[in-house]
Design a protein around this motif. Sequence first.
Motif, short mmCIF file in Angstrom:
data_model
loop_
_atom_site.label_atom_id
_atom_site.label_comp_id
_atom_site.label_asym_id
_atom_site.label_seq_id
_atom_site.Cartn_x
_atom_site.Cartn_y
_atom_site.Cartn_z
N PRO A 69 0.83 -1.21 0.00
CA PRO A 69 0.00 0.00 0.00
C PRO A 69 0.85 1.25 0.00
O PRO A 69 1.92 1.31 0.62
CB PRO A 69 -0.81 -0.13 1.30
N ILE A 77 -5.14 6.12 -2.21
CA ILE A 77 -4.39 5.01 -1.64
C ILE A 77 -4.43 3.87 -2.65
O ILE A 77 -5.50 3.49 -3.12
CB ILE A 77 -5.00 4.57 -0.30
N TRP A 223 -2.80 3.04 5.99
CA TRP A 223 -2.84 3.24 4.55
C TRP A 223 -2.51 4.67 4.14
O TRP A 223 -2.03 4.91 3.04
CB TRP A 223 -4.22 2.90 4.01
#
Length: 228
Positions: A69, A77, A223
């Motif tokens: 990520p 993201i 994230w």
Amino acid sequence: MAVCAVTALAGVGVSGCSQDAADEQPSQGFVTNLGGEIAVLEGMEGKPEIVGQRPDGTETLDTYRLTAPRQLDTGDIVGIRDGGVVAISPDDPVKATSLGQATAWFPSVDKGKVWAVTEQTAADCEGRGLPTTVRAKYTVAEHETSGRPAVLDLGENSCRDLGAFAALDETADLDESLAATRSRANLLVIDQGTGELIEHNAPTGRAERRREALPVTNGAQVWGARHV
């Protein structure tokens, strides 16, 4: 200290803050995966709000987990999930837009676009004079994070030996117990076992730790954060 300047030009007031000043600010709206539940924190000490519930029957699974990520400068993201690259808005982190199949990905120089890498067997390369040690063919495709493709096959109708390639499992960073991502000038780190959340700001060197650990299970990920 961040400074905002106001300048008068030809009778018209122009105001604004430098990008450096924005980069020195702490993150807001942390987006985390607590190991099967998606939670948003309005600030470092904010109460985690569960916005993505754990699906029934997945008590021992993390169906939200992303491989590699990363938060783009646009705020999106991006990561790998279920064999494909997906884009997620920090404003609606439960919704993942599928961009295409991928085993790996990397950001494009064009903002709002990413490159997806897919791997196939080297069967298409047979009889083209390559060593028998060649085992895979890689194709890259450029995608907009909105989900609209722009595809470029760099290996179209051709095969060439790129040498040895070691695939890396990027589900974790650092010492495998910590997961990290970059959000603008901030490095966000979470301890997957204890739930400790830390933010490091590059311009100032400031490090901020959350006083109370997050309730993580089955590992955890941070994230990114909302760009405000």
